[in-house]
Design an enzyme around this catalytic site. Structure first.
Site, PDB file in Angstrom:
ATOM      1  N   ASP A  33      81.662  43.063 -26.993  1.00  0.00           N
ATOM      2  CA  ASP A  33      80.301  43.821 -26.997  1.00  0.00           C
ATOM      3  C   ASP A  33      79.607  43.325 -25.383  1.00  0.00           C
ATOM      4  O   ASP A  33      78.482  43.285 -25.175  1.00  0.00           O
ATOM      5  CB  ASP A  33      79.200  42.932 -27.879  1.00  0.00           C
ATOM      6  CG  ASP A  33      79.869  41.057 -27.948  1.00  0.00           C
ATOM      7  OD1 ASP A  33      79.954  40.324 -26.634  1.00  0.00           O
ATOM      8  OD2 ASP A  33      78.546  40.314 -28.136  1.00  0.00           O
ATOM      9  N   GLY A  34      80.189  42.947 -24.563  1.00  0.00           N
ATOM     10  CA  GLY A  34      80.249  42.913 -23.403  1.00  0.00           C
ATOM     11  C   GLY A  34      80.039  41.334 -22.522  1.00  0.00           C
ATOM     12  O   GLY A  34      79.574  41.032 -21.667  1.00  0.00           O
ATOM     13  N   GLU A  35      79.501  40.370 -24.286  1.00  0.00           N
ATOM     14  CA  GLU A  35      79.571  38.598 -23.192  1.00  0.00           C
ATOM     15  C   GLU A  35      81.089  38.355 -22.591  1.00  0.00           C
ATOM     16  O   GLU A  35      82.225  38.206 -23.433  1.00  0.00           O
ATOM     17  CB  GLU A  35      79.142  38.236 -24.994  1.00  0.00           C
ATOM     18  CG  GLU A  35      77.903  38.193 -25.520  1.00  0.00           C
ATOM     19  CD  GLU A  35      77.736  37.157 -26.557  1.00  0.00           C
ATOM     20  OE1 GLU A  35      78.732  36.326 -27.014  1.00  0.00           O
ATOM     21  OE2 GLU A  35      76.799  37.629 -27.921  1.00  0.00           O
ATOM     22  N   ARG A  89      66.695  35.894  -2.977  1.00  0.00           N
ATOM     23  CA  ARG A  89      65.622  36.186  -2.614  1.00  0.00           C
ATOM     24  C   ARG A  89      64.138  36.765  -3.442  1.00  0.00           C
ATOM     25  O   ARG A  89      63.067  36.572  -2.890  1.00  0.00           O
ATOM     26  CB  ARG A  89      66.587  37.387  -1.874  1.00  0.00           C
ATOM     27  CG  ARG A  89      67.286  37.814  -0.570  1.00  0.00           C
ATOM     28  CD  ARG A  89      67.427  38.857  -0.461  1.00  0.00           C
ATOM     29  NE  ARG A  89      68.698  39.452  -0.905  1.00  0.00           N
ATOM     30  CZ  ARG A  89      69.122  40.736  -0.914  1.00  0.00           C
ATOM     31  NH1 ARG A  89      68.539  41.138  -0.127  1.00  0.00           N
ATOM     32  NH2 ARG A  89      70.210  41.232  -1.494  1.00  0.00           N
ATOM     33  N   GLN A  90      64.466  36.370  -4.421  1.00  0.00           N
ATOM     34  CA  GLN A  90      63.796  36.797  -5.176  1.00  0.00           C
ATOM     35  C   GLN A  90      62.452  35.159  -5.907  1.00  0.00           C
ATOM     36  O   GLN A  90      62.989  34.739  -6.793  1.00  0.00           O
ATOM     37  CB  GLN A  90      63.940  36.995  -6.469  1.00  0.00           C
ATOM     38  CG  GLN A  90      64.010  38.513  -6.603  1.00  0.00           C
ATOM     39  CD  GLN A  90      64.334  38.894  -8.077  1.00  0.00           C
ATOM     40  OE1 GLN A  90      64.233  38.739  -8.838  1.00  0.00           O
ATOM     41  NE2 GLN A  90      65.568  39.937  -8.198  1.00  0.00           N
ATOM     42  N   ASP A 160      65.070  39.348  12.015  1.00  0.00           N
ATOM     43  CA  ASP A 160      63.749  39.195  12.456  1.00  0.00           C
ATOM     44  C   ASP A 160      63.481  37.498  12.360  1.00  0.00           C
ATOM     45  O   ASP A 160      64.377  37.200  12.276  1.00  0.00           O
ATOM     46  CB  ASP A 160      63.913  39.463  10.539  1.00  0.00           C
ATOM     47  CG  ASP A 160      63.561  38.519   9.434  1.00  0.00           C
ATOM     48  OD1 ASP A 160      64.608  37.790   9.559  1.00  0.00           O
ATOM     49  OD2 ASP A 160      64.585  38.825   8.450  1.00  0.00           O
ATOM     50  N   LYS A 184      61.351  42.784  11.685  1.00  0.00           N
ATOM     51  CA  LYS A 184      61.053  43.606  10.724  1.00  0.00           C
ATOM     52  C   LYS A 184      60.330  43.666   9.842  1.00  0.00           C
ATOM     53  O   LYS A 184      60.072  42.991   9.089  1.00  0.00           O
ATOM     54  CB  LYS A 184      62.894  42.807   9.536  1.00  0.00           C
ATOM     55  CG  LYS A 184      62.736  44.433   8.923  1.00  0.00           C
ATOM     56  CD  LYS A 184      64.659  43.320   8.088  1.00  0.00           C
ATOM     57  CE  LYS A 184      64.109  42.231   7.227  1.00  0.00           C
ATOM     58  NZ  LYS A 184      65.389  42.235   6.779  1.00  0.00           N
ATOM     59  N   ARG A 186      59.735  45.383   5.610  1.00  0.00           N
ATOM     60  CA  ARG A 186      60.518  45.909   4.751  1.00  0.00           C
ATOM     61  C   ARG A 186      59.967  46.365   3.650  1.00  0.00           C
ATOM     62  O   ARG A 186      58.734  46.141   3.251  1.00  0.00           O
ATOM     63  CB  ARG A 186      61.238  44.381   3.647  1.00  0.00           C
ATOM     64  CG  ARG A 186      62.824  44.934   2.454  1.00  0.00           C
ATOM     65  CD  ARG A 186      62.710  43.598   1.845  1.00  0.00           C
ATOM     66  NE  ARG A 186      64.097  43.634   2.605  1.00  0.00           N
ATOM     67  CZ  ARG A 186      65.479  44.575   2.627  1.00  0.00           C
ATOM     68  NH1 ARG A 186      65.790  45.335   1.768  1.00  0.00           N
ATOM     69  NH2 ARG A 186      66.458  43.786   3.232  1.00  0.00           N
TER      70      ARG A 186
END
Ligand code: R5P
Length: 288
Positions: A33-35, A89-90, A160, A184, A186
């Site tokens: 299942d991807g786990e 970056r968040q 920057d 810079k 963005r």
């Protein structure tokens, strides 16, 4: 005992050699299942140093699993090294309703780590998001090591104002040259606008220094201005060579002489190892 995440196997081995500690065998499995399931079957030490770059969602989950596995196996201290911290970056909610993703990740890691070591996180203030003690390593100076000795009147530029300290550190480590920066703006994840620096670049070798090369947009935009000004060779140096999407093609087409990165992310350009810096931070953590 050094416990590698799947994305940091070479760095973990180098760190094990630096610290003179054994390298744990880790099994990385995936269910239908991807786990993911990352296990450390023969963990046997008091202290675990988990080393895991989190450049994907799977890598984040594996990191949490490794922390839990070594604790379950009896580790009394868990030091977690995140060489490249994805989601850094968040670091704020840019619009209403958005999460502070870096904080959410930091809190999750803090549930299983006594101490954390980061390498050039996007902003140093990210360390405030962790409940665990954080040590930050700065690898910018090491980026000068692979540069040729014969750079012509070198100019170290940051794309920057926020990255000027990185360019200054690389310049100082190189031992000669000037520093300057671009302005810079963005516009989106793949669109940036760069205003040229005032520095005269004609005939000079230029080294552009940044923390991350992600899509390569920032670097290639910067280089396009240098071409206009008649710079000689242009080198792109970064701590974290993420090189996502078509970044390599962009950099190649921009005419960059060489891309230099560290092994916080393991790519073919990762010619500088942060292992000595991380080892010192782990030892400092121990002494703290
Ligand atoms: C942004 O503030 C960072 O310092 C880098 O300049 C940025 O992550 C580079 O991203 P990209 O390669 O996608 O332009």
């Amino acid at each position: 005992m050094i416990v590698p995440g799947a994305s940091s196997q070479a760095l973990a081995a180098a760190l094990a050699a630096e610290l003179g500690e054994p390298l744990a065998a880790v099994e990385y499995n995936r269910f239908p299942d991807g786990e993911t399931l990352a296990a450390v079957p023969e963990f046997d030490a008091e202290r675990a140093v988990v080393v895991a770059t989190t450049d994907s969602n799977d890598a984040w989950v594996e990191l949490l699993q490794l922390q839990d596995a070594v604790r379950e196996a009896g580790a009394s201290e868990v030091v977690t090294v995140i060489p490249y911290m994805g989601y850094a970056r968040q670091d704020r909610a840019f619009e209403a309703g958005e999460p502070v993703s870096a904080r959410a990740m930091a809190r999750a890691v803090s549930t299983g780590a006594d101490r954390v070591v980061l390498v050039n996180p996007h902003e140093e203030s990210i360390s405030d998001f962790f409940d665990a003690h954080v040590t930050i390593c700065d690898a910018a100076g090491r980026l000068a090591e692979p540069l040729p000795d014969d750079l012509a009147d070198p100019l170290f530029l940051s794309p920057d104002a926020g990255a000027t300290e990185l360019a200054e550190a690389a310049c100082e480590a190189y031992g000669s040259g000037e520093t300057d920066y671009f302005e810079k703006t963005r516009h989106s994840g793949t669109e940036v606008e760069i205003a040229p620096s005032d520095a005269d670049t004609e005939g000079r070798d230029v080294v552009i220094v940044d923390d991350i090369v992600a899509t390569g947009t920032t670097m290639s935009e910067a280089v396009s201005h240098l071409d206009d000004d008649g710079a000689a060779r242009v080198f792109a140096a970064c701590v974290h060579p993420l090189l996502a999407q078509n970044a390599r093609t962009k950099l190649e087409r921009a005419g960059i002489e060489r891309v230099i990165g560290t092994d916080t992310i393991e790519r073919d350009v990762s010619v500088v190892s942060v292992a000595p810096l991380v080892a010192a931070a782990v030892d400092a953590v121990e002494a703290a």
